[in-house]
Design a protein around this motif. Structure first.
Motif, PDB file in Angstrom:
ATOM      1  N   GLU A 131       0.825  -1.217   0.000  1.00  0.00           N
ATOM      2  CA  GLU A 131       0.000   0.000   0.000  1.00  0.00           C
ATOM      3  C   GLU A 131       0.861   1.270   0.000  1.00  0.00           C
ATOM      4  OE1 GLU A 131      -3.340  -0.870   3.034  1.00  0.00           O
ATOM      5  OE2 GLU A 131      -1.886  -2.494   2.926  1.00  0.00           O
ATOM      6  N   CYS A 156     -10.026  -1.983  -5.775  1.00  0.00           N
ATOM      7  CA  CYS A 156      -9.086  -1.025  -5.185  1.00  0.00           C
ATOM      8  C   CYS A 156      -7.901  -0.760  -6.133  1.00  0.00           C
ATOM      9  CB  CYS A 156      -8.599  -1.623  -3.861  1.00  0.00           C
ATOM     10  SG  CYS A 156      -7.146  -0.846  -3.188  1.00  0.00           S
ATOM     11  N   TYR A 189      -4.936   0.354  -5.436  1.00  0.00           N
ATOM     12  CA  TYR A 189      -3.659  -0.166  -4.908  1.00  0.00           C
ATOM     13  C   TYR A 189      -3.496  -1.628  -5.341  1.00  0.00           C
ATOM     14  CZ  TYR A 189      -2.890   3.681  -1.479  1.00  0.00           C
ATOM     15  OH  TYR A 189      -2.645   4.873  -0.858  1.00  0.00           O
ATOM     16  N   CYS A 210      -9.734  -4.110   5.339  1.00  0.00           N
ATOM     17  CA  CYS A 210     -10.790  -4.409   4.358  1.00  0.00           C
ATOM     18  C   CYS A 210     -10.751  -5.894   3.980  1.00  0.00           C
ATOM     19  CB  CYS A 210     -10.601  -3.572   3.088  1.00  0.00           C
ATOM     20  SG  CYS A 210      -9.130  -4.010   2.159  1.00  0.00           S
ATOM     21  N   VAL A 219      -8.033  -7.074   0.674  1.00  0.00           N
ATOM     22  CA  VAL A 219      -6.650  -7.523   0.836  1.00  0.00           C
ATOM     23  C   VAL A 219      -6.532  -9.055   0.848  1.00  0.00           C
ATOM     24  CG1 VAL A 219      -5.702  -5.447   1.923  1.00  0.00           C
ATOM     25  CG2 VAL A 219      -6.805  -7.181   3.350  1.00  0.00           C
ATOM     26  N   ILE A 279      -8.276   8.409   2.547  1.00  0.00           N
ATOM     27  CA  ILE A 279      -6.901   8.354   2.022  1.00  0.00           C
ATOM     28  C   ILE A 279      -6.675   9.574   1.123  1.00  0.00           C
ATOM     29  CG2 ILE A 279      -5.297   6.921   0.664  1.00  0.00           C
ATOM     30  CD1 ILE A 279      -6.999   4.492   1.498  1.00  0.00           C
ATOM     31  N   LEU A 292     -10.587   1.609  10.496  1.00  0.00           N
ATOM     32  CA  LEU A 292     -11.453   1.022   9.468  1.00  0.00           C
ATOM     33  C   LEU A 292     -12.178  -0.230   9.951  1.00  0.00           C
ATOM     34  CD1 LEU A 292      -9.487   1.436   6.118  1.00  0.00           C
ATOM     35  CD2 LEU A 292     -11.299   2.839   7.078  1.00  0.00           C
ATOM     36  N   CYS A 326     -11.621   2.773  -2.103  1.00  0.00           N
ATOM     37  CA  CYS A 326     -11.640   2.247  -0.737  1.00  0.00           C
ATOM     38  C   CYS A 326     -13.046   2.221  -0.154  1.00  0.00           C
ATOM     39  CB  CYS A 326     -10.695   3.060   0.148  1.00  0.00           C
ATOM     40  SG  CYS A 326     -10.446   2.240   1.721  1.00  0.00           S
ATOM     41  N   PRO A 351     -14.392   0.412   2.434  1.00  0.00           N
ATOM     42  CA  PRO A 351     -14.603   0.525   3.892  1.00  0.00           C
ATOM     43  C   PRO A 351     -14.440   1.939   4.406  1.00  0.00           C
ATOM     44  CG  PRO A 351     -12.581  -0.680   3.395  1.00  0.00           C
ATOM     45  CD  PRO A 351     -13.307  -0.510   2.101  1.00  0.00           C
ATOM     46  N   MET A 365      -7.724   7.415  -4.797  1.00  0.00           N
ATOM     47  CA  MET A 365      -6.417   7.725  -4.201  1.00  0.00           C
ATOM     48  C   MET A 365      -5.237   7.559  -5.169  1.00  0.00           C
ATOM     49  SD  MET A 365      -6.795   4.314  -2.166  1.00  0.00           S
ATOM     50  CE  MET A 365      -6.639   2.777  -3.046  1.00  0.00           C
TER      51      MET A 365
HETATM   52  S1  SF4 Z   1      -8.243  -0.467   2.916  1.00  0.00           S
HETATM   53 FE1  SF4 Z   1      -8.999   0.524   1.081  1.00  0.00          FE
HETATM   54  S2  SF4 Z   1      -7.168   1.278   0.059  1.00  0.00           S
HETATM   55 FE2  SF4 Z   1      -6.470  -0.229   1.553  1.00  0.00          FE
HETATM   56  S3  SF4 Z   1      -6.409  -2.126   0.400  1.00  0.00           S
HETATM   57 FE3  SF4 Z   1      -8.429  -2.031   1.316  1.00  0.00          FE
HETATM   58  S4  SF4 Z   1      -9.745  -1.126  -0.256  1.00  0.00           S
HETATM   59 FE4  SF4 Z   1      -7.619  -0.723  -0.838  1.00  0.00          FE
END
Ligand code: SF4
Length: 411
Positions: free
Chosen positions: A67, A96, A98, A129, A132, A274, A328, A359, A361, A388
């Motif tokens: 990230e 996402c 990222y 989240c 991931v 973010i 989160l 994102c 969450p 982001m």
């Molecule tokens: S928290 Fe948000 S920005 Fe980070 S990996 Fe999960 S969805 Fe992507």
């Protein structure tokens, strides 16, 4: 004319945060060492930003944060192209950015540092989240390396004793996993050392952020977004403590010398979500033109927000609970409590929410939060829609119009 230019230059120089150069050097060295890890006979683990990193450091493993790399990709405006590459592989644009950029980077070795160093194993904590989990599964298959998933139950209210036992048990399993993949015993003494340094770093980072309660603020949230990188990537190491001690001294000096992030600060705002990495400079300038400073945010404070839950005498167990309680992983009510506390502490006049397409969450629930903030705190809220790291989701004219209209409230 020449005199005027020299004066303007001197004024600009005075505003600059001097520690920035050192921070860049530390980050360069960190990524260089990570890329050379196998020459240094060290293992590399990729870990999610909210994952428990301290046990990795205790095992002499170099942690890498996809990230943080995603933020670098966003800041260097490489996100759109990398996301397109992953979309051509079949990943939806709704995922996402990222994750999309990281998956593409592994294939094309692209991005600002030519891709991340190959991992020996992965550690995924779903306290931020659910994305991931799939993202790390994909990468574990791609690199054919082991994956440890640390599962943190969502906190609708207080964490129950059963939930605490559940995450504490996983901390033990995590240690067993590390012993297996590193083929050595867990180093308790080193873990204690790393854990205490991590606590100290989080407290120092909070003290740096607290300086922005001063009016005018010596730095803005845009500065905090930049200086955050160390608490994310290197917490638990001595270099972070030294760096944040220096930054804290600099902030205190700026307060003494009346140096502020926005020279004529009149409006103080709080940022939620973010950063829009590829537009931080533009946004900072835009708000400054209105004499507005973003003095606090819910994002950078997430890396120090649960330090009070860590018990120095029971590091492993208390860290398991603390990591499960981050911003989160809590209900909208708890998010609102945090925003209310930040608004009061930093004396803010309004809130800017980034509705972040990537994102979920962070962004689901923002309209409820907007209602709660306007009704209970009597503060105006601006919502801007962007992403982001994927710059294709940013409409400058639309966002500029919204900011200009919002700032009229304070005139
Ligand atoms: S928290 Fe948000 S920005 Fe980070 S990996 Fe999960 S969805 Fe992507």
């Amino acid at each position: 004319m020449a005199n005027q230019r020299a004066e303007d230059h001197a004024a600009q120089e005075r505003l600059k945060i001097k520690s920035t150069g050192l921070m860049k050097k530390i980050m360069k060295r960190y990524y260089f060492q990570a890329k050379m890890a196998h020459w240094l006979r060290k293992k590399v683990a990729w870990i999610t930003s909210g994952g428990p990193v301290e046990p990795l450091l205790a095992m002499n493993v170099i942690p890498i944060y996809p990230e943080n790399h995603g933020a670098m990709i966003g800041a260097t405006k490489m996100g759109g192209a990398l996301c397109e590459t992953s979309e051509a592989m079949g990943y939806s644009r709704d995922l996402c950015s990222y994750a999309r950029a990281d998956i593409a980077c592994s294939i094309v070795k692209g991005g600002p540092i030519g891709g991340l160093p190959r991992p020996d194993f992965l550690v995924c904590c779903n306290n931020i989240c659910g994305t991931v989990i799939k993202w790390y599964e994909i990468q574990a298959r791609f690199y054919q390396v082991p994956l440890f998933i640390f599962d943190t139950p969502f906190n609708h209210a207080e964490m129950s004793p059963a939930a605490k036992r559940y995450v504490q048990r996983q901390m033990q399993e995590y240690i067993e996993f590390l012993e297996r993949v590193c083929r050595k015993k867990f180093n308790e003494a080193k873990f204690q050392e790393v854990g205490l340094r991590s606590i100290q770093a989080q407290r120092l980072w909070q003290q740096v952020l607290d300086c922005c309660a001063h009016q005018p603020a010596p730095m803005s949230a845009f500065d905090a977004f930049f200086h955050l990188a160390l608490i994310v990537t290197l917490r638990g190491t001595k270099v972070v403590i030294d760096y944040y001690s220096q930054l804290l001294d600099e902030m205190r000096q700026r307060i003494e010398q009346n140096i502020s992030a926005v020279p004529n600060e009149k409006v103080r705002l709080l940022w939620d979500n973010i950063p829009i990495w590829y537009r931080t400079r533009w946004l900072s300038d835009k708000f400054s033109q209105h004499n507005a400073c973003l003095v606090a945010d819910t994002y950078t404070s997430a890396w120090s927000g649960v330090v009070h839950l860590i018990d120095e005498n029971h590091l492993l167990d208390s860290m398991a609970v603390a990591y499960s309680s981050i911003h989160l992983n809590v209900s909208i009510d708890q998010m609102f409590q945090k925003i209310a506390a930040l608004a009061q502490k930093y004396h803010v006049d309004g809130v800017v929410m980034h509705s972040n397409r990537s994102c979920k969450p962070y962004s689901f629930g923002q309209y409820d939060l907007q209602n709660m903030i306007t009704q209970r705190l009597n503060l105006p809220v601006l919502i801007i829609e962007a992403d982001m790291a994927d710059e294709r989701n940013f409409s400058e004219s639309q966002i500029e119009t919204r900011i200009d209209a919002f700032m009229e409230i304070f005139e």
